[in-house]
Scaffold this motif. Structure first.
Motif, PDB file in Angstrom:
ATOM      1  N   SER A  19     -25.744 -16.147 -48.677  1.00 44.45           N
ATOM      2  CA  SER A  19     -25.854 -15.099 -49.699  1.00 44.45           C
ATOM      3  C   SER A  19     -27.304 -14.845 -50.065  1.00 44.45           C
ATOM      4  N   GLY A  20     -28.179 -14.896 -49.063  1.00 43.52           N
ATOM      5  CA  GLY A  20     -29.590 -14.579 -49.282  1.00 43.52           C
ATOM      6  C   GLY A  20     -29.786 -13.071 -49.294  1.00 43.52           C
ATOM      7  N   ALA A  21     -31.004 -12.658 -48.924  1.00 43.13           N
ATOM      8  CA  ALA A  21     -31.347 -11.232 -48.940  1.00 43.13           C
ATOM      9  C   ALA A  21     -30.336 -10.416 -48.135  1.00 43.13           C
ATOM     10  N   MET A  22     -29.995 -10.903 -46.944  1.00 45.97           N
ATOM     11  CA  MET A  22     -29.137 -10.115 -46.061  1.00 45.97           C
ATOM     12  C   MET A  22     -27.669 -10.241 -46.440  1.00 45.97           C
ATOM     13  N   GLY A  23     -27.202 -11.466 -46.652  1.00 46.24           N
ATOM     14  CA  GLY A  23     -25.788 -11.683 -46.961  1.00 46.24           C
ATOM     15  C   GLY A  23     -25.370 -10.923 -48.214  1.00 46.24           C
ATOM     16  N   PHE A  40     -19.811 -16.829 -49.439  1.00 44.42           N
ATOM     17  CA  PHE A  40     -19.978 -18.292 -49.421  1.00 44.42           C
ATOM     18  C   PHE A  40     -21.419 -18.661 -49.129  1.00 44.42           C
ATOM     19  N   ASP A  41     -21.896 -19.667 -49.829  1.00 45.93           N
ATOM     20  CA  ASP A  41     -23.234 -20.212 -49.539  1.00 45.93           C
ATOM     21  C   ASP A  41     -23.167 -21.711 -49.765  1.00 45.93           C
ATOM     22  N   THR A  42     -23.906 -22.479 -48.948  1.00 44.87           N
ATOM     23  CA  THR A  42     -23.925 -23.934 -49.164  1.00 44.87           C
ATOM     24  C   THR A  42     -24.567 -24.268 -50.514  1.00 44.87           C
ATOM     25  N   ARG A  43     -25.352 -23.325 -51.043  1.00 40.04           N
ATOM     26  CA  ARG A  43     -25.904 -23.492 -52.393  1.00 40.04           C
ATOM     27  C   ARG A  43     -25.073 -22.592 -53.313  1.00 40.04           C
ATOM     28  N   PRO A  44     -24.073 -23.160 -54.027  1.00 38.71           N
ATOM     29  CA  PRO A  44     -23.166 -22.317 -54.815  1.00 38.71           C
ATOM     30  C   PRO A  44     -23.915 -21.456 -55.838  1.00 38.71           C
ATOM     31  N   GLU A  96     -21.814 -13.660 -40.588  1.00 41.22           N
ATOM     32  CA  GLU A  96     -22.690 -14.808 -40.866  1.00 41.22           C
ATOM     33  C   GLU A  96     -24.107 -14.317 -41.103  1.00 41.22           C
ATOM     34  N   ALA A  97     -24.708 -14.763 -42.226  1.00 46.62           N
ATOM     35  CA  ALA A  97     -26.123 -14.435 -42.513  1.00 46.62           C
ATOM     36  C   ALA A  97     -26.799 -15.670 -43.088  1.00 46.62           C
ATOM     37  N   ILE A  98     -26.689 -16.791 -42.359  1.00 46.44           N
ATOM     38  CA  ILE A  98     -27.313 -18.051 -42.814  1.00 46.44           C
ATOM     39  C   ILE A  98     -28.694 -18.186 -42.174  1.00 46.44           C
ATOM     40  N   VAL A  99     -29.257 -19.402 -42.201  1.00 44.19           N
ATOM     41  CA  VAL A  99     -30.596 -19.588 -41.616  1.00 44.19           C
ATOM     42  C   VAL A  99     -30.625 -19.200 -40.148  1.00 44.19           C
ATOM     43  N   GLU A 100     -31.821 -18.754 -39.704  1.00 37.10           N
ATOM     44  CA  GLU A 100     -31.988 -18.326 -38.308  1.00 37.10           C
ATOM     45  C   GLU A 100     -32.199 -19.559 -37.427  1.00 37.10           C
ATOM     46  N   ASN A 101     -31.100 -20.256 -37.145  1.00 36.46           N
ATOM     47  CA  ASN A 101     -31.183 -21.493 -36.378  1.00 36.46           C
ATOM     48  C   ASN A 101     -29.927 -21.616 -35.521  1.00 36.46           C
ATOM     49  N   ALA A 104     -27.376 -24.451 -36.380  1.00 30.42           N
ATOM     50  CA  ALA A 104     -26.676 -24.207 -37.644  1.00 30.42           C
ATOM     51  C   ALA A 104     -25.614 -23.123 -37.461  1.00 30.42           C
ATOM     52  N   LYS A 105     -25.951 -22.090 -36.706  1.00 29.45           N
ATOM     53  CA  LYS A 105     -25.009 -20.990 -36.518  1.00 29.45           C
ATOM     54  C   LYS A 105     -23.819 -21.457 -35.658  1.00 29.45           C
ATOM     55  N   ARG A 106     -24.125 -22.224 -34.593  1.00 31.29           N
ATOM     56  CA  ARG A 106     -23.033 -22.725 -33.743  1.00 31.29           C
ATOM     57  C   ARG A 106     -22.090 -23.626 -34.549  1.00 31.29           C
ATOM     58  N   THR A 124     -22.322 -12.211 -36.195  1.00 32.12           N
ATOM     59  CA  THR A 124     -23.578 -12.834 -36.631  1.00 32.12           C
ATOM     60  C   THR A 124     -24.622 -11.758 -36.911  1.00 32.12           C
ATOM     61  N   ASN A 125     -25.375 -11.981 -37.986  1.00 33.20           N
ATOM     62  CA  ASN A 125     -26.445 -11.050 -38.328  1.00 33.20           C
ATOM     63  C   ASN A 125     -27.790 -11.526 -37.763  1.00 33.20           C
ATOM     64  N   THR A 126     -27.759 -12.416 -36.781  1.00 29.32           N
ATOM     65  CA  THR A 126     -29.027 -12.929 -36.245  1.00 29.32           C
ATOM     66  C   THR A 126     -29.948 -11.792 -35.830  1.00 29.32           C
ATOM     67  N   SER A 127     -31.261 -11.996 -36.030  1.00 35.48           N
ATOM     68  CA  SER A 127     -32.184 -10.953 -35.582  1.00 35.48           C
ATOM     69  C   SER A 127     -32.903 -11.353 -34.301  1.00 35.48           C
ATOM     70  N   SER A 128     -32.795 -12.623 -33.920  1.00 36.88           N
ATOM     71  CA  SER A 128     -33.584 -13.017 -32.747  1.00 36.88           C
ATOM     72  C   SER A 128     -32.916 -14.016 -31.806  1.00 36.88           C
ATOM     73  N   HIS A 148     -26.025  -6.626 -36.556  1.00 35.80           N
ATOM     74  CA  HIS A 148     -27.404  -6.795 -37.023  1.00 35.80           C
ATOM     75  C   HIS A 148     -27.785  -5.677 -37.995  1.00 35.80           C
ATOM     76  N   PHE A 149     -27.814  -6.056 -39.264  1.00 37.31           N
ATOM     77  CA  PHE A 149     -28.198  -5.115 -40.327  1.00 37.31           C
ATOM     78  C   PHE A 149     -29.705  -5.170 -40.528  1.00 37.31           C
ATOM     79  N   PHE A 150     -30.227  -4.197 -41.265  1.00 37.71           N
ATOM     80  CA  PHE A 150     -31.661  -4.148 -41.558  1.00 37.71           C
ATOM     81  C   PHE A 150     -31.886  -4.229 -43.063  1.00 37.71           C
TER      82      PHE A 150
HETATM   83  P1  NAI Z   1     -32.210 -16.113 -46.702  1.00 34.09           P
HETATM   84  O1  NAI Z   1     -32.984 -17.349 -46.529  1.00 34.09           O
HETATM   85  O2  NAI Z   1     -32.570 -15.131 -47.757  1.00 34.09           O
HETATM   86  O3  NAI Z   1     -30.666 -16.507 -46.938  1.00 34.09           O
HETATM   87  C1  NAI Z   1     -29.968 -17.451 -46.186  1.00 34.09           C
HETATM   88  C2  NAI Z   1     -28.899 -18.058 -47.071  1.00 34.09           C
HETATM   89  O4  NAI Z   1     -28.021 -18.813 -46.254  1.00 34.09           O
HETATM   90  C3  NAI Z   1     -29.449 -19.000 -48.127  1.00 34.09           C
HETATM   91  O5  NAI Z   1     -28.940 -18.621 -49.395  1.00 34.09           O
HETATM   92  C4  NAI Z   1     -28.951 -20.370 -47.692  1.00 34.09           C
HETATM   93  O6  NAI Z   1     -28.635 -21.222 -48.784  1.00 34.09           O
HETATM   94  C5  NAI Z   1     -27.704 -20.022 -46.936  1.00 34.09           C
HETATM   95  N1  NAI Z   1     -27.290 -20.989 -45.930  1.00 34.09           N
HETATM   96  C6  NAI Z   1     -28.072 -21.705 -45.089  1.00 34.09           C
HETATM   97  N2  NAI Z   1     -27.313 -22.439 -44.269  1.00 34.09           N
HETATM   98  C7  NAI Z   1     -26.021 -22.188 -44.587  1.00 34.09           C
HETATM   99  C8  NAI Z   1     -24.779 -22.623 -44.070  1.00 34.09           C
HETATM  100  N3  NAI Z   1     -24.694 -23.474 -43.051  1.00 34.09           N
HETATM  101  N4  NAI Z   1     -23.659 -22.139 -44.629  1.00 34.09           N
HETATM  102  C9  NAI Z   1     -23.717 -21.279 -45.665  1.00 34.09           C
HETATM  103  N5  NAI Z   1     -24.859 -20.828 -46.193  1.00 34.09           N
HETATM  104  C10 NAI Z   1     -26.010 -21.266 -45.649  1.00 34.09           C
HETATM  105  O7  NAI Z   1     -32.189 -15.412 -45.264  1.00 34.09           O
HETATM  106  P2  NAI Z   1     -31.971 -13.868 -44.907  1.00 34.09           P
HETATM  107  O8  NAI Z   1     -33.280 -13.179 -44.877  1.00 34.09           O
HETATM  108  O9  NAI Z   1     -30.883 -13.315 -45.734  1.00 34.09           O
HETATM  109  O10 NAI Z   1     -31.501 -13.993 -43.384  1.00 34.09           O
HETATM  110  C11 NAI Z   1     -30.232 -14.422 -43.019  1.00 34.09           C
HETATM  111  C12 NAI Z   1     -29.975 -14.106 -41.576  1.00 34.09           C
HETATM  112  O11 NAI Z   1     -30.137 -12.704 -41.348  1.00 34.09           O
HETATM  113  C13 NAI Z   1     -30.905 -14.795 -40.580  1.00 34.09           C
HETATM  114  O12 NAI Z   1     -30.193 -15.079 -39.419  1.00 34.09           O
HETATM  115  C14 NAI Z   1     -31.955 -13.739 -40.318  1.00 34.09           C
HETATM  116  O13 NAI Z   1     -32.600 -13.884 -39.093  1.00 34.09           O
HETATM  117  C15 NAI Z   1     -31.096 -12.485 -40.326  1.00 34.09           C
HETATM  118  N6  NAI Z   1     -31.798 -11.234 -40.619  1.00 34.09           N
HETATM  119  C16 NAI Z   1     -32.771 -11.187 -41.579  1.00 34.09           C
HETATM  120  C17 NAI Z   1     -33.413  -9.997 -41.851  1.00 34.09           C
HETATM  121  C18 NAI Z   1     -34.457  -9.907 -42.916  1.00 34.09           C
HETATM  122  O14 NAI Z   1     -35.187  -8.907 -42.954  1.00 34.09           O
HETATM  123  N7  NAI Z   1     -34.553 -10.871 -43.815  1.00 34.09           N
HETATM  124  C19 NAI Z   1     -33.097  -8.756 -41.109  1.00 34.09           C
HETATM  125  C20 NAI Z   1     -32.009  -8.908 -40.187  1.00 34.09           C
HETATM  126  C21 NAI Z   1     -31.424 -10.115 -39.932  1.00 34.09           C
END
Ligand code: NAI
Length: 516
Positions: A19-23, A40-44, A96-101, A104-106, A124-128, A148-150
């Motif tokens: 539930s970060g910027a993208m989620g 859902f986020d691992t950090r409620p 899925e929009a969790i860390v870019e790893n 973790a995604k698998r 998956t919303n992965t960008s890379s 893949h959203f922007f």
């Molecule tokens: P972010 O760091 O703002 O948010 C990620 C969230 O995922 C955090 O709240 C974190 O607590 C949570 N999280 C981490 N591991 C988790 C897990 N195993 N289960 C549940 N929650 C978990 O990251 P952001 O920027 O929202 O990016 C998310 C994904 O979207 C990444 O894969 C990124 O590459 C992709 N993306 C990012 C863009 C951007 O401009 N920020 C654009 C397009 C894609």
């Protein structure tokens, strides 16, 4: 996969993980479109915060009259934070929009496979990261797709729908139609490094960095040329400063490495130095520019006013870019009689100075080839009728008087005139040619269609025109000439011409186009 609906119905459940910027943006858009959304986020606390922020975003939209108050209330009610992944069991789609790893995604998708129903789509919303690689450890990789959203998701229309090797077509089609139903502009693409946007946009940064390296002009001047002549919303240096050099440099490196060191994507030593220095852009107060209280924006180079010349003529045959500029000069009162060209290429003759649209050669080289020292070249204009600025480069052998006459001519037609040093391809032309070349290669390699790449660059990074439509308007032959001349000038594989550009021209020498 069993039978999938053509589009996910309103009311069906969408789970968003992370539930970060993208989620949070994705959750907002899905709830607005009528889905029950589980976040859902691992950090409620992060998920709670996201739900609260989305509520505020809805309230703002209502306040601005962009959303009905009742719709906003209902959308807000459809949105729920869940405390465990198990609660996503009823979802029709998980994004899925969790860390870019990759690991973790698998791990997340493997866990989800044991929770959701057979007909649930995993996105998956992965960008890379390769969508194929994320899916590889699943029991049923065919149901995983890239969505893949922007950023920011509620404002940016593009969604790249990415198929990995195993992704079933019906899954990608349903996600595409669903993104459309959410008011987005989706495009299909194959899972390849950078997908469409992050691959095709690389030259926007790379060519600007090369121009700076070769001292074509200062960053503020190159930015102004890309904005005012090229119609780009932001110049490359201010954009890199905004994105952050750590992020931008790492995307470039990741695309470069993923293509096994293809020189097309070679990172820049200039940007590496900024990263080394910790000058990461706006966020650290310094990148190419300085930020903060009382810091003035550096001046854009601009030529001093010069006298209006008396004699201006058109030389050579009519081409669309020349005619468009001629119309503006003629509006400014120039008579423009037509004369023979020196070397067959069209342009203008201004008090004896030859004036050409850049074809990738320097003015100096062109002057030598034509035995005509007084040679000035100008950069590509997106809109010759309305542009406020034009960029010129003068041959080293050009006299001051001849150059000043050309400056006076463009000033009389209402242009601010900016001089670039005499580098191959100038700024806008070189950038557009390289964007179009990369776009053509993406099409040639089956990553996406010509229509998709143009939509992606307009909707994903706000380019004023799709690179292939832009190449159509300049003329594919001219674009290929620019690239071939850059390749000759630098002797680098970086500027190799896409086979698809050459094929289009061979098939239709005078009317080659990507779009009808
Ligand atoms: P972010 O760091 O703002 O948010 C990620 C969230 O995922 C955090 O709240 C974190 O607590 C949570 N999280 C981490 N591991 C988790 C897990 N195993 N289960 C549940 N929650 C978990 O990251 P952001 O920027 O929202 O990016 C998310 C994904 O979207 C990444 O894969 C990124 O590459 C992709 N993306 C990012 C863009 C951007 O401009 N920020 C654009 C397009 C894609």
């Amino acid at each position: 996969m069993g039978a999938l609906p053509a589009v996910l119905p309103r009311g069906s459940v969408v789970a968003v993980i992370g539930s970060g910027a993208m989620g949070s943006g994705i959750a907002q858009v899905a709830a607005t479109a009528g889905h029950e959304v589980l976040l859902f986020d691992t950090r409620p606390d992060a998920a709670d915060k996201a739900v609260a922020e989305i509520g505020k975003a809805y309230a703002k939209l209502v306040e601005k009259g962009r959303m009905d108050a009742l719709d906003a209330d209902q959308a807000r009610e459809r949105l729920k934070r869940i405390g465990t992944l198990q609660e996503a069991a009823g979802a029709s789609l998980v994004v899925e929009a969790i860390v870019e790893n990759l690991d973790a995604k698998r791990a997340l998708f493997t866990e989800l496979e044991g929770i959701v129903t057979d007909s649930c789509i995993l996105a998956t919303n992965t960008s890379s990261i390769s969508v194929t690689a994320i899916a590889a450890t699943l029991r049923r990789p065919e149901r995983l797709v890239g969505m893949h959203f922007f950023n920011p998701v509620p404002l940016m229309a593009l969604v790249e729908v990415i198929s990995g090797i195993a992704t079933e077509k019906a899954v990608a089609d349903t996600v595409y139609a669903t993104a459309e139903a959410w008011g987005k502009n989706p495009v299909h693409a194959k899972s390849t490094p950078g997908f469409i946007v992050n691959r095709v946009a690389r030259p926007y940064y790379a060519e600007a960095l090369r121009l700076l390296l070769e001292q074509a002009a200062e960053p503020a001047t190159i930015d102004a040329v890309l904005r005012d002549c090229g119609g780009f919303r932001m110049g490359p240096f201010e954009l890199m400063d905004l994105i952050g050099h750590d992020v931008n440099f790492s995307v470039t490196n990741s695309v470069y490495n993923a293509y096994f060191g293809d020189p097309r994507f070679t990172p820049s030593v200039l940007q590496q130095e900024l990263v080394n220095a910790g000058f990461l852009g706006r966020k650290t107060g310094r990148g190419f520019y300085r930020y903060g209280e009382g810091v003035d924006k550096p001046a854009v180079q601009e030529e001093a006013p010069q006298a209006r010349p008396e004699h201006v003529a058109i030389i050579g045959g009519a081409t669309a870019p020349i005619e468009a500029l001629a119309a503006r000069l003629s509006k400014a009162g120039f008579e423009l009689p037509r004369q023979e060209a020196f070397d067959g290429t069209p342009g203008f003759l201004c008090q004896g100075a030859a004036v050409y649209l850049t074809d990738g050669r320097t003015a100096t080289e062109r002057a030598a080839a034509n035995w005509h020292p007084n040679t000035v070249i100008y950069d590509l204009l997106l809109d010759p009728a309305g542009a406020t600025r034009i960029a010129l480069a003068r041959a080293d052998q050009c006299s001051d008087a001849a150059y000043h006459a050309v400056v006076g001519m463009f000033q009389a037609a209402g242009f601010a005139v900016t001089r670039l040093d005499d580098v191959p391809g100038m700024a806008v032309m070189r950038t557009v040619a390289m964007l179009a070349n990369e776009a053509a290669d993406a099409v040639n390699q089956g990553v996406c269609s010509a229509r998709a790449v143009d939509i992606a660059m307009q909707k994903g990074v706000n380019y004023p025109r799709g690179p292939l439509a832009w190449a159509d308007s300049v003329g594919l032959e001219h674009i290929v000439a620019v690239l071939a001349n850059l390749a000759t000038a630098y002797g680098e594989d970086r500027y190799r011409v896409s086979p698809l550009l050459r094929r289009k021209i061979a098939a239709n020498p005078h009317g080659a186009r990507f779009h009808a």
